[in-house]
Design a protein around this motif. Structure first.
Motif, mmCIF file in Angstrom:
data_model
loop_
_atom_site.group_PDB
_atom_site.id
_atom_site.type_symbol
_atom_site.label_atom_id
_atom_site.label_comp_id
_atom_site.label_asym_id
_atom_site.label_seq_id
_atom_site.Cartn_x
_atom_site.Cartn_y
_atom_site.Cartn_z
ATOM 1 N N THR A 199 0.673 -1.135 -0.138
ATOM 2 C CA THR A 199 0.041 0.224 -0.072
ATOM 3 C C THR A 199 0.742 1.265 -0.020
ATOM 4 O O THR A 199 0.414 2.405 0.420
ATOM 5 N N ASP A 200 1.955 1.109 -0.501
ATOM 6 C CA ASP A 200 3.222 2.328 -0.699
ATOM 7 C C ASP A 200 2.041 3.578 -1.121
ATOM 8 O O ASP A 200 2.583 4.833 -1.098
ATOM 9 N N ARG A 201 1.412 3.163 -2.255
ATOM 10 C CA ARG A 201 0.807 4.210 -3.233
ATOM 11 C C ARG A 201 -0.246 5.144 -2.680
ATOM 12 O O ARG A 201 -0.146 5.581 -1.152
ATOM 13 N N SER A 202 -0.969 5.635 -3.342
ATOM 14 C CA SER A 202 -1.760 6.762 -2.859
ATOM 15 C C SER A 202 -2.716 6.365 -1.553
ATOM 16 O O SER A 202 -2.643 5.346 -1.101
ATOM 17 N N ASP A 203 -3.454 7.389 -1.353
ATOM 18 C CA ASP A 203 -4.309 7.345 -0.188
ATOM 19 C C ASP A 203 -5.612 6.231 -0.667
ATOM 20 O O ASP A 203 -5.888 5.776 -1.842
ATOM 21 N N GLY A 204 -6.269 5.689 0.171
ATOM 22 C CA GLY A 204 -7.162 4.830 0.278
ATOM 23 C C GLY A 204 -6.796 3.399 -0.218
ATOM 24 O O GLY A 204 -7.783 2.658 -0.687
ATOM 25 N N SER A 205 -5.368 3.332 -0.277
ATOM 26 C CA SER A 205 -4.882 2.079 -0.714
ATOM 27 C C SER A 205 -5.334 0.845 0.037
ATOM 28 O O SER A 205 -5.615 -0.280 -0.523
ATOM 29 N N VAL A 206 -5.557 1.034 1.461
ATOM 30 C CA VAL A 206 -5.863 0.007 2.221
ATOM 31 C C VAL A 206 -7.143 -0.464 1.812
ATOM 32 O O VAL A 206 -7.486 -1.671 1.951
ATOM 33 N N ASP A 207 -8.191 0.660 1.615
ATOM 34 C CA ASP A 207 -9.558 -0.159 1.243
ATOM 35 C C ASP A 207 -9.417 -0.935 -0.127
ATOM 36 O O ASP A 207 -10.043 -1.835 -0.165
ATOM 37 N N ARG A 208 -8.586 -0.435 -0.944
ATOM 38 C CA ARG A 208 -8.351 -1.172 -2.240
ATOM 39 C C ARG A 208 -7.961 -2.600 -2.156
ATOM 40 O O ARG A 208 -8.048 -3.496 -2.624
ATOM 41 N N ALA A 209 -7.009 -2.516 -1.084
ATOM 42 C CA ALA A 209 -6.220 -4.004 -0.639
ATOM 43 C C ALA A 209 -7.128 -4.807 -0.229
ATOM 44 O O ALA A 209 -7.419 -5.875 -0.438
ATOM 45 N N LEU A 210 -8.070 -4.066 0.610
ATOM 46 C CA LEU A 210 -9.267 -5.168 1.325
ATOM 47 C C LEU A 210 -10.283 -5.525 0.572
ATOM 48 O O LEU A 210 -10.679 -6.674 0.719
ATOM 49 N N SER A 211 -10.604 -4.718 -0.772
ATOM 50 C CA SER A 211 -11.356 -5.131 -1.415
ATOM 51 C C SER A 211 -10.909 -6.228 -2.378
ATOM 52 O O SER A 211 -11.517 -7.189 -2.848
ATOM 53 N N GLN A 212 -9.410 -6.073 -2.575
ATOM 54 C CA GLN A 212 -8.594 -7.028 -3.485
ATOM 55 C C GLN A 212 -8.962 -8.483 -2.459
ATOM 56 O O GLN A 212 -8.961 -9.850 -3.081
ATOM 57 N N ALA A 213 -8.675 -8.242 -1.168
ATOM 58 C CA ALA A 213 -9.054 -9.521 -0.510
ATOM 59 C C ALA A 213 -10.272 -10.365 -0.658
ATOM 60 O O ALA A 213 -10.106 -11.331 -0.566
ATOM 61 N N ILE A 214 -11.077 -9.275 -0.688
ATOM 62 C CA ILE A 214 -12.647 -9.996 -0.622
ATOM 63 C C ILE A 214 -12.816 -10.616 -1.998
ATOM 64 O O ILE A 214 -13.160 -11.707 -2.058
ATOM 65 N N ARG A 215 -12.166 -9.820 -3.074
ATOM 66 C CA ARG A 215 -12.472 -10.568 -4.197
ATOM 67 C C ARG A 215 -11.677 -11.974 -4.488
ATOM 68 O O ARG A 215 -12.191 -12.845 -4.943
ATOM 69 N N TYR A 216 -10.509 -12.087 -3.673
ATOM 70 C CA TYR A 216 -9.926 -13.469 -3.643
ATOM 71 C C TYR A 216 -10.524 -14.159 -2.580
ATOM 72 O O TYR A 216 -9.820 -15.277 -2.195
ATOM 73 N N ARG A 217 -11.470 -13.733 -2.014
ATOM 74 C CA ARG A 217 -12.191 -14.573 -0.956
ATOM 75 C C ARG A 217 -10.981 -15.144 0.163
ATOM 76 O O ARG A 217 -11.150 -16.050 0.587
ATOM 77 N N ALA A 218 -10.216 -14.078 0.565
ATOM 78 C CA ALA A 218 -9.461 -14.529 1.447
ATOM 79 C C ALA A 218 -9.777 -14.883 2.833
ATOM 80 O O ALA A 218 -11.030 -14.371 3.211
#
Lengths: 336, 336
Positions: free
Chosen positions: B102-121
């Motif tokens: 999440t080095d990049r821009s703001d809100g990247s944690v949220d993007r990360a978590l949505s990624q986690a959801i998409r991969y059904r982590a």
DNA sequence: AACAATATTGCAAGCGCTTGCAAAATGGGA
DNA sequence: TCCCATTTTGCAAGCGCTTGCAATATTGTT
């Protein structure tokens, strides 16, 4: 386990009053959907908290979006820097990194690769260790791309990214010679990986060619502690070297600390030192280590670039790239 | 993309002369298969190079085996050490780590978590940043476990692992006082995370209580460079502090280097210094930094332990654990 | 030797998604 | 206005796996 109940495309479709295909297409870049339908779908998806199931998608598309990073010694400065670059660049091209730690026992690289296959990773990038030829073939047969970083394997198929280690070894000899050093040494670990050995061989060869005295000492793993031990050994010799090239920066830091604090030897006045990797600490003012920079950003770029190139272009592309390590001058070698 | 053609359970079944279910059960721990069938299946699988498709399995089982690690500044010593522990311990319980940078821009944690959801982590572990409350709820609603390390969120649900930052701040004041220091300072970054601020508050409070002079200086990001700048600022003051507590070891290293090499100030003779994290470099002989050790191994254990506990026990379990940071004595503080 | 209890097996449905195909809707000339 | 070319849409099949259920095979007991 948890009572997962994710909302599915079907539910979104129903709420939006469209077919499930419409939902699928809405989330598939380049698919044909009218603006109106798309809006209905995204609204419904938003309201329901829908997220595409990449597992199912990967199953259908035969492309998981996953790239495995096989690595040991994650906590090491050089490795973690490479990791940073790789994950960030992978994300930029829409891939996601699966990290496999091979710190443990032998054969763990093979285990890692088999894990990669089980998750149908699109590719694997190997930063540590060397996989068995059979598993490499298995990966390739299954259409999984492979890239080996500083691994120097002979097996055709994977992309191999290497540095000019041998030449670096040669170049530093010139620098030492110019600083007036006459008795050189190479401080290596016992790991014996091709990149480490390349540096050693280039160094020794060049020193011999110049008629300088040169010796090699090897000990343990490529870390700070090994550097201390190596210093211990090399600096207590009757004929103490006046220049030593350390196989890695971590080694060099341990070496320098021991030379200065334990033996009271001035660096670079009485002893010239150089390392390899250009880890962050090399630039810290306690060290000012002259070293070769691994072009981590470029390595990562090459790797993910290759991963995202099409199969068709695959044959045209070269499967081996050699980057050059830039010599970073700081203060651990006397001015010529 | 690559022409993947993995071998499926069906092919194995045919070669082994059994049903596809038999194959499935062979690879499902605890399922009922006779030794004879199992042998036939494993032989066929071996010969064909079969590997269970975890994507498909995850789809059915509703459990992917994936755990997302959400992290920024991967290349930092403390972060990478935590990463090492986490990946290794996750692998021990049969999970695999997906690394999201999440080095990049703001809100990247949220993007990360949505990624986690998409991969059904199955779970996400957050080492950096703080997710939006809405997305936290989304994760939890979907049965995805969440652990926050040093994040100090108020939202119920996730497991929160924290250190006794405030008390550490207090403890170090005592140490400084005992060393005879009278004028203290806290060198912080501008990040303002709860753990950093906790250390600051504890430090300031304790100093005040003892009637010692104390000031705070903040600058930039939590790294070596910031330490240099902070040293610049604090050591050029008319009334220069004789003890400074740096929010992290990286800061402390920069601070110490600047104090010694640029200002010629002796540490610990003229200036006592302490840090936090106990990164590897703190123990290097150029630093010998007295610091608080983050119990990374224990943090990782607690996290993965919690992830693998059953849903039933979930309510009984406490959702917040506080570990204590051990003070590691080295040589950057004078003996009392 | 006969039967009940237990272990193993195969069938078939279904997880959530993509996509080829054909039907329906849309738009643009003439 | 009508017809043809072009989107857009829905249907249904299928990706590779797990698992409940019922059928079959195995075992132990008397």
């Amino acid at each position: 386990m948890p009572p997962k109940d994710f909302v599915s495309a079907l539910e979104v479709a129903q709420r939006a009053g469209v077919s499930r295909s419409a939902v699928s297409r809405t989330f598939t870049p380049g698919a044909s959907v009218s603006a109106e339908t798309r809006k209905k779908v995204t609204d419904a998806a938003e309201a329901l908290g829908y997220h595409v199931n990449e597992l199912a998608r990967g199953l259908m598309r035969n492309e998981s979006g996953i790239v495995c990073l096989v690595v040991s010694d994650v906590a090491t400065p050089y490795r973690s820097a490479l990791l940073r670059e790789l994950t960030s660049k992978l994300q930029n091209v829409g891939k996601v990194a699966m990290l496999i730690n091979t710190d443990r026992s032998d054969g763990s690289v093979d285990r890692a690769l088999s894990q990669a296959i089980r998750y149908r990773a699109d590719a694997s990038i190997i930063l540590s260790g060397l996989p068995d030829a059979s598993i490499v073939r298995l990966c390739l047969k299954n259409g999984q791309r492979l890239v080996l970083i500083n691994r120097d394997d002979e097996e055709p198929g994977p992309l191999k990214i290497n540095l000019d280690d041998f030449e670096a070894g040669e170049r530093i000899v010139t620098a030492f010679a110019r600083a007036g050093c006459r008795s050189l040494a190479f401080a290596n670990s016992e790991a014996g990986t091709p990149s480490l050995m390349g540096r050693e061989h280039g160094f020794v060869a060049a020193a011999r060619k110049l008629g300088l005295e040169v010796s090699v000492e090897r000990y343990g793993w490529t870390g700070y502690e090994a550097g201390r031990v190596l210093a211990q050994r090399l600096l207590t010799r009757t004929q103490r070297p006046d220049a030593v090239f350390c196989a890695t920066d971590l080694l060099a830091c341990g070496f320098m600390d021991t030379a200065r604090h334990q033996f009271g030897i001035g660096v670079p006045q009485q002893l010239c030192l150089a390392g390899f990797d250009d880890i962050e600490q090399a630039s810290w003012s306690s060290y000012g280590l002259t070293t070769f920079a691994q072009p981590v950003a470029e390595i990562a770029s090459k790797a993910v670039e290759w991963l995202s190139t099409s199969e068709a272009a695959d044959n045209i592309l070269q499967h081996s790239v050699r980057l050059t390590a830039e010599l970073i001058w700081r203060t651990s070698i006397r001015a010529g």
